[in-house]
Structure formats: structure tokens, C-alpha cells
Scaffold this active site. Structure first.
Site, PDB file in Angstrom:
ATOM      1  N   ASP A   1     -14.189   2.269  -2.190  1.00 10.48           N
ATOM      2  CA  ASP A   1     -13.985   3.209  -3.292  1.00 10.48           C
ATOM      3  C   ASP A   1     -13.021   2.640  -4.333  1.00 10.48           C
ATOM      4  O   ASP A   1     -12.846   3.215  -5.406  1.00 10.48           O
ATOM      5  CB  ASP A   1     -13.512   4.577  -2.797  1.00 10.48           C
ATOM      6  CG  ASP A   1     -12.295   4.520  -1.893  1.00 10.48           C
ATOM      7  OD1 ASP A   1     -11.938   3.405  -1.435  1.00 10.48           O
ATOM      8  OD2 ASP A   1     -11.712   5.580  -1.598  1.00 10.48           O
TER       9      ASP A   1
ATOM     10  N   ASP B   1      -2.260  -1.190  -3.991  1.00 10.22           N
ATOM     11  CA  ASP B   1      -2.604   0.178  -4.343  1.00 10.22           C
ATOM     12  C   ASP B   1      -1.301   0.962  -4.421  1.00 10.22           C
ATOM     13  O   ASP B   1      -0.700   1.278  -3.396  1.00 10.22           O
ATOM     14  CB  ASP B   1      -3.544   0.756  -3.284  1.00 10.22           C
ATOM     15  CG  ASP B   1      -3.886   2.218  -3.503  1.00 10.22           C
ATOM     16  OD1 ASP B   1      -3.368   2.818  -4.473  1.00 10.22           O
ATOM     17  OD2 ASP B   1      -4.655   2.773  -2.696  1.00 10.22           O
TER      18      ASP B   1
ATOM     19  N   TYR C   1       0.867  -1.168   0.000  1.00 13.42           N
ATOM     20  CA  TYR C   1       0.000   0.000   0.000  1.00 13.42           C
ATOM     21  C   TYR C   1       0.910   1.225   0.000  1.00 13.42           C
ATOM     22  O   TYR C   1       1.432   1.637   1.024  1.00 13.42           O
ATOM     23  CB  TYR C   1      -0.918  -0.017   1.224  1.00 13.42           C
ATOM     24  CG  TYR C   1      -1.820   1.193   1.348  1.00 13.42           C
ATOM     25  CD1 TYR C   1      -2.407   1.774   0.216  1.00 13.42           C
ATOM     26  CD2 TYR C   1      -2.101   1.751   2.586  1.00 13.42           C
ATOM     27  CE1 TYR C   1      -3.233   2.873   0.328  1.00 13.42           C
ATOM     28  CE2 TYR C   1      -2.932   2.854   2.709  1.00 13.42           C
ATOM     29  CZ  TYR C   1      -3.490   3.405   1.579  1.00 13.42           C
ATOM     30  OH  TYR C   1      -4.314   4.503   1.680  1.00 13.42           O
TER      31      TYR C   1
ATOM     32  N   ASN D   1      -1.054   3.966  -5.753  1.00 16.44           N
ATOM     33  CA  ASN D   1      -1.355   5.390  -5.640  1.00 16.44           C
ATOM     34  C   ASN D   1      -0.749   6.220  -6.760  1.00 16.44           C
ATOM     35  O   ASN D   1      -0.260   7.334  -6.535  1.00 16.44           O
ATOM     36  CB  ASN D   1      -0.915   5.923  -4.267  1.00 16.44           C
ATOM     37  CG  ASN D   1      -2.085   6.016  -3.290  1.00 16.44           C
ATOM     38  OD1 ASN D   1      -3.172   6.479  -3.658  1.00 16.44           O
ATOM     39  ND2 ASN D   1      -1.889   5.578  -2.066  1.00 16.44           N
TER      40      ASN D   1
END
Length: 262
Positions: free
Chosen positions: A251, A154, A105, A156
Site C-alpha cells: 500500500d 515511514d 518506522y 506516518n
């Protein structure tokens, strides 16, 4: 083998929705989650047939990762081996006989790139970490057998303009800055393959995250920031790379990888 990755944006919240149903439906060999937002032992998950490995942030209710795997790993790492970067529970890495599995993450650079320096340091350290695992060099200095890496999570960052609905207005913003995109390019250039783009090089409108604001999901104004990457040595073994954008509850939606490892 089937791998699935999902930023659940709070495991306790998604457990009240559909997590167990989604988990069972995928029937994955390894299921990785990010942004658990819980401490180790704070959530009791009944997942028969799976071993569970959790990493938590020192800060309560923040970040966190977990891996659920049918096969018991040979060893598990819960950080990059960097005391400064390893306080937020952003890594679970599991060694298996034929490959390493890394769940990540990646830190958000935040509004106006307030945390961009931290993010750049993370990206460099993460790339070195994964290349070290490939080479059989662990952060502790221990030596392991060299083997390819399957990484997910993720990250990002939307790598290319095709990876978000509105690249123009978002250029330079968190998740689509030149700095973050450049570091992702560096990661790929270091010998890793973006599996979704390997199989779907020109497919548009495929995203894995949508803001809760502005009806973004209903209009598909999204970003592809959740990935499966593999060492280039495994690129010919990739069978399928999927974005399950029909799965709600967070989300983010889950992403998947099917690969022949034999």
C-alpha cells in the site's frame, strides 16, 4: 550514492509478489524497508553483495525494519536507547565513515489519536537520537566522530496540505494532526531537510501511501508519509529525490534519494 526506502507491509507477502525484482531493478547502495512483520531469522533473503541488518518487534507479525547495504557499516544500532520505546523494532541505524544512515518506522497514532502520547514521546526521542548521532554522541554514551545523517522511512505523517489529496476532511486525524505535523516541523527545524520538497517544492499529487479502501490508489487519493531527510550539511549534495509511485506490491510505494557523498 543511491538510497531506496519502502514500507513493504509484510516482507513475506511482498516476496510472493515482486520484491526481488524491485530490489534488483533499483540497484541501490542502501535499500531500507519498514513494516517487515517478521522476527529476525524468520525470512531468508538471498541478496548477493549486500549485508543485512534486521530489527524486530517483540510482538510477532508486527512492525519491524531492515537495511540492506553494499558497504559493511562500522557499527549498527537497533534502537533509540530507550527501553520503553525500543520493543517494536522500529530503528536500524548504520554508521559509515562519512555519514549515519537511519531507517525508521514511526509509530502510528491510531484512530482517534489513541496512541498520540506515545507518538509524541517517540518523536522527541527520535529527534534527540538523530541529533546525537550528528554530534557523535551515541545512546550508550559512547563517543563517535560527528557526521551528517541520512534518514528515511515511514514517518506516518503528511507534513503539509500539499502532502495529501484531501487535507480538509483529514485535518486532526491520525497522520495529519496538528501534534504530529508540529513534531515533524520540529525535526526539520532541528537541522534536517525534506529532500523531496527541497527539489520539488510545489509539486502536487505526489504520494507514497494509499488506503486499500475506496479505490484510493486508482484515484490517487494518497498521502506522502514516506521521506528521505538529510542533515542540512548535506542539502547541497542532494542530486535527486524520487517517489516511485508506479511500483506496486504494497500500500506504500518506494521513495529514493541520490546524493553525492565524497
Amino acid at each position: 550514492m543511491r538510497f531506496v526506502s519502502w514500507n513493504v507491509n509484510g516482507i513475506r507477502a511482498v516476496l510472493k509478489k515482486n520484491f526481488l525484482e524491485v530490489f534488483d531493478a533499483f540497484d541501490a547502495d542502501i535499500f531500507a524497508i519498514q513494516e517487515t512483520k517478521c522476527q529476525v531469522g524468520q525470512v531468508e533473503l538471498d541478496l548477493p553483495g549486500y549485508h543485512q541488518y534486521w530489527s524486530a518487534a517483540e510482538k510477532k507479525g508486527y512492525s519491524g525494519t531492515a537495511v540492506f547495504t553494499r558497504e559493511e557499516p562500522m557499527r549498527v544500532l537497533h534502537g533509540l536507547g530507550n527501553e520503553y520505546l525500543d520493543t517494536e523494532g522500529r530503528i536500524v541505524a548504520c554508521e559509515f565513515p562519512q555519514f549515519w544512515f537511519v531507517n525508521v518506522y514511526t509509530p502510528n497514532s491510531q484512530n482517534e489519536l489513541a496512541r498520540i502520547d506515545h507518538r509524541m514521546e517517540w518523536d522527541d526521542a527520535f529527534r534527540d537520537f538523530c541529533k546525537g548521532l550528528e554530534a557523535g554522541i551515541l545512546p550508550s554514551g559512547e563517543v563517535s566522530e560527528p557526521k551528517p545523517v541520512v534518514m528515511c522511512g515511514d514517518f506516518n505523517v503528511a507534513h503539509q496540505e500539499i502532502d495529501l489529496k484531501n487535507p480538509g476532511p483529514n485535518r486532526g486525524a491520525s497522520g495529519f494532526s496538528d501534534e504530529e505535523r508540529g513534531k515533524f516541523t520540529d525535526l526539520l527545524d532541528a537541522g534536517f531537510t525534506d529532500t523531496f520538497r527541497l527539489l520539488h517544492p510545489d509539486e502536487t499529487g505526489r504520494y507514497s501511501w494509499w488506503s486499500y479502501r475506496f479505490r484510493a490508489r486508482s484515484t490517487n487519493a494518497g498521502w506522502r508519509i514516506d521521506y528521505f531527510l538529510v542533515s542540512d550539511a548535506l542539502r547541497d549534495a542532494v542530486v535527486a529525490a524520487s517517489i516511485y509511485d508506479d511500483v506496486e506490491g504494497s500500500d506504500h510505494c518506494p521513495v529514493g534519494l541520490d546524493v553525492e557523498i565524497g
